[in-house]
Design a protein around this motif. Structure first.
Motif, PDB file in Angstrom:
ATOM      1  N   LEU A 145       0.874  -1.173  -0.112  1.00 38.22           N
ATOM      2  CA  LEU A 145      -0.004  -0.029  -0.232  1.00 38.22           C
ATOM      3  C   LEU A 145       0.909   1.415   0.100  1.00 38.22           C
ATOM      4  O   LEU A 145       1.557   1.397   0.966  1.00 38.22           O
ATOM      5  CB  LEU A 145      -0.979  -0.174   1.303  1.00 38.22           C
ATOM      6  N   LEU A 146       0.637   2.190  -1.079  1.00 35.07           N
ATOM      7  CA  LEU A 146       1.501   3.186  -1.143  1.00 35.07           C
ATOM      8  C   LEU A 146       0.654   4.418  -0.830  1.00 35.07           C
ATOM      9  O   LEU A 146       1.243   5.680  -1.039  1.00 35.07           O
ATOM     10  CB  LEU A 146       2.121   3.234  -2.539  1.00 35.07           C
ATOM     11  N   SER A 147      -0.611   4.435  -0.829  1.00 35.27           N
ATOM     12  CA  SER A 147      -1.164   5.697  -0.410  1.00 35.27           C
ATOM     13  C   SER A 147      -2.570   4.917   0.027  1.00 35.27           C
ATOM     14  O   SER A 147      -3.004   4.074  -0.205  1.00 35.27           O
ATOM     15  CB  SER A 147      -1.621   6.705  -1.572  1.00 35.27           C
ATOM     16  N   GLU A 148      -3.129   5.709   1.127  1.00 34.71           N
ATOM     17  CA  GLU A 148      -4.206   5.360   1.486  1.00 34.71           C
ATOM     18  C   GLU A 148      -5.682   5.712   0.788  1.00 34.71           C
ATOM     19  O   GLU A 148      -5.557   6.389  -0.216  1.00 34.71           O
ATOM     20  CB  GLU A 148      -4.946   5.921   3.067  1.00 34.71           C
ATOM     21  N   ALA A 149      -6.578   4.525   0.876  1.00 33.81           N
ATOM     22  CA  ALA A 149      -7.737   4.723  -0.051  1.00 33.81           C
ATOM     23  C   ALA A 149      -8.729   5.780   0.551  1.00 33.81           C
ATOM     24  O   ALA A 149      -8.799   6.086   1.652  1.00 33.81           O
ATOM     25  CB  ALA A 149      -8.627   3.377  -0.067  1.00 33.81           C
ATOM     26  N   VAL A 150      -9.381   6.412  -0.318  1.00 40.09           N
ATOM     27  CA  VAL A 150     -10.451   7.553   0.018  1.00 40.09           C
ATOM     28  C   VAL A 150     -11.680   6.689   0.056  1.00 40.09           C
ATOM     29  O   VAL A 150     -12.344   6.070  -0.599  1.00 40.09           O
ATOM     30  CB  VAL A 150     -10.540   8.511  -0.664  1.00 40.09           C
ATOM     31  N   PRO A 151     -12.427   6.465   1.269  1.00 42.82           N
ATOM     32  CA  PRO A 151     -13.266   5.651   1.404  1.00 42.82           C
ATOM     33  C   PRO A 151     -14.839   6.182   0.737  1.00 42.82           C
ATOM     34  O   PRO A 151     -14.850   7.276   0.513  1.00 42.82           O
ATOM     35  CB  PRO A 151     -13.955   5.857   3.047  1.00 42.82           C
ATOM     36  N   GLY A 152     -15.215   5.254  -0.094  1.00 46.26           N
ATOM     37  CA  GLY A 152     -16.204   5.378  -1.065  1.00 46.26           C
ATOM     38  C   GLY A 152     -15.597   5.806  -2.492  1.00 46.26           C
ATOM     39  O   GLY A 152     -16.749   5.734  -3.384  1.00 46.26           O
ATOM     40  N   ARG A 153     -14.454   6.120  -2.907  1.00 53.32           N
ATOM     41  CA  ARG A 153     -14.041   6.529  -4.117  1.00 53.32           C
ATOM     42  C   ARG A 153     -13.895   5.302  -4.785  1.00 53.32           C
ATOM     43  O   ARG A 153     -13.130   4.288  -4.479  1.00 53.32           O
ATOM     44  CB  ARG A 153     -12.910   7.203  -4.021  1.00 53.32           C
ATOM     45  N   SER A 154     -14.347   5.467  -6.149  1.00 59.20           N
ATOM     46  CA  SER A 154     -14.085   4.406  -7.194  1.00 59.20           C
ATOM     47  C   SER A 154     -12.448   3.904  -7.386  1.00 59.20           C
ATOM     48  O   SER A 154     -11.804   4.673  -7.433  1.00 59.20           O
ATOM     49  CB  SER A 154     -14.840   4.738  -8.254  1.00 59.20           C
ATOM     50  N   ALA A 155     -12.215   2.439  -7.723  1.00 63.76           N
ATOM     51  CA  ALA A 155     -11.085   2.029  -7.840  1.00 63.76           C
ATOM     52  C   ALA A 155     -10.801   0.923  -8.512  1.00 63.76           C
ATOM     53  O   ALA A 155     -12.218   0.435  -8.712  1.00 63.76           O
ATOM     54  CB  ALA A 155     -10.203   1.777  -6.610  1.00 63.76           C
TER      55      ALA A 155
END
Length: 258
Positions: free
Chosen positions: A5-15
């Motif tokens: 993991l190189l950056s945190e996820a933004v909750p709810g943002r599509s990926a």
């Protein structure tokens, strides 16, 4: 990238979740926790980004820059051993990670990340559609997008969840970088040029979603747009970037031979 993991996820943002030769569009949430040898736990607020007051941020060697000044760094090796505490503002050397804190977070490091102690970094990535954790294996790669477009074969613009709910982002036309998956699991990559009067006008989010449905996508996402939109095939740029040339960007999605 490669299960790291190189950056945190933004909750709810599509990926887009890439695992081996498969691709899946979903929404993710990441949780990172630092666990000291004395049993104390604390949330790590971010990875490889700028800090705000009282935050604890993890930096990896991929960050490529010095940690922020005005705080405390705990340098941690591959065995989770703290090899030293230092004033922040130093480089992240190969094979090391750095927990950087300021304010309250710096106090936690001074109290629970002593030299030669172990501080474990626990990382969890959850698929918000299935509520299941993703296994962070070397074949896992994830790239975040900026707005979901198609879900289960229907137009579904997730601009508000993705932080792009403005007239400029939703209704105005811009160049687009698009990714979709079909019912049989095939991958669709497309670029739409724009911002070149008399040549190309771009697309808004609704038009981009309709275009991806026309191409056969049952799930689709807008990866980025504007001057960042570029497609390279066989070492040649095959679209017309709106800046007039390729823009330097942090992410690229590569399709390579097996």
């Amino acid at each position: 990238m490669g299960g790291k993991l190189l950056s945190e996820a933004v909750p709810g943002r599509s990926a887009v979740v890439l695992k081996g030769r498969t691709a899946k569009i979903t929404e993710l949430k990441s949780t990172v926790t630092a666990i000291s040898q004395d049993g104390e736990r604390v949330e790590v607020n971010g990875i490889n980004r700028a800090t705000t007051t009282d935050e604890l941020v993890l930096y990896t060697e991929e960050y490529g820059a010095k940690t922020p000044t005005g705080g405390v760094d705990a340098v941690i090796d591959a065995t989770n051993k703290v090899v030293g505490l230092r004033a922040s503002g130093g480089a992240v050397t190969a094979g090391m990670r750095v927990l950087h804190g300021n304010g309250v977070a710096a106090d936690w490091l001074n109290e629970h990340a002593w030299q030669d102690w172990k501080v474990q970094i626990d990382t969890k990535l959850v698929d918000l559609r299935t509520k299941r954790a993703l296994q962070l294996t070397p074949e896992l790669n994830v790239v975040a997008g900026g707005v979901g477009l198609v879900r289960n074969g229907k137009v579904k613009i997730t601009a508000k969840l993705d932080g792009h709910d403005s007239i400029n982002m939703i209704l105005r036309r811009h160049p687009r970088t698009l990714l979709g998956t079909t019912r049989n699991g095939s991958l669709i990559l497309a670029t739409i040029d724009g911002r070149q009067p008399g040549v190309t006008v771009g697309a808004n989010f609704v038009e981009a979603a309709q275009f991806m449905r026309w191409l056969g996508a049952t799930q689709a996402i807008n990866l980025d747009g504007g001057g960042s939109t570029a497609m390279v095939v066989g070492n040649k740029v095959v679209n017309r970037p709106s800046d007039g040339a390729e823009r330097a960007v942090g992410d690229a999605l590569l399709v390579l031979p097996q």
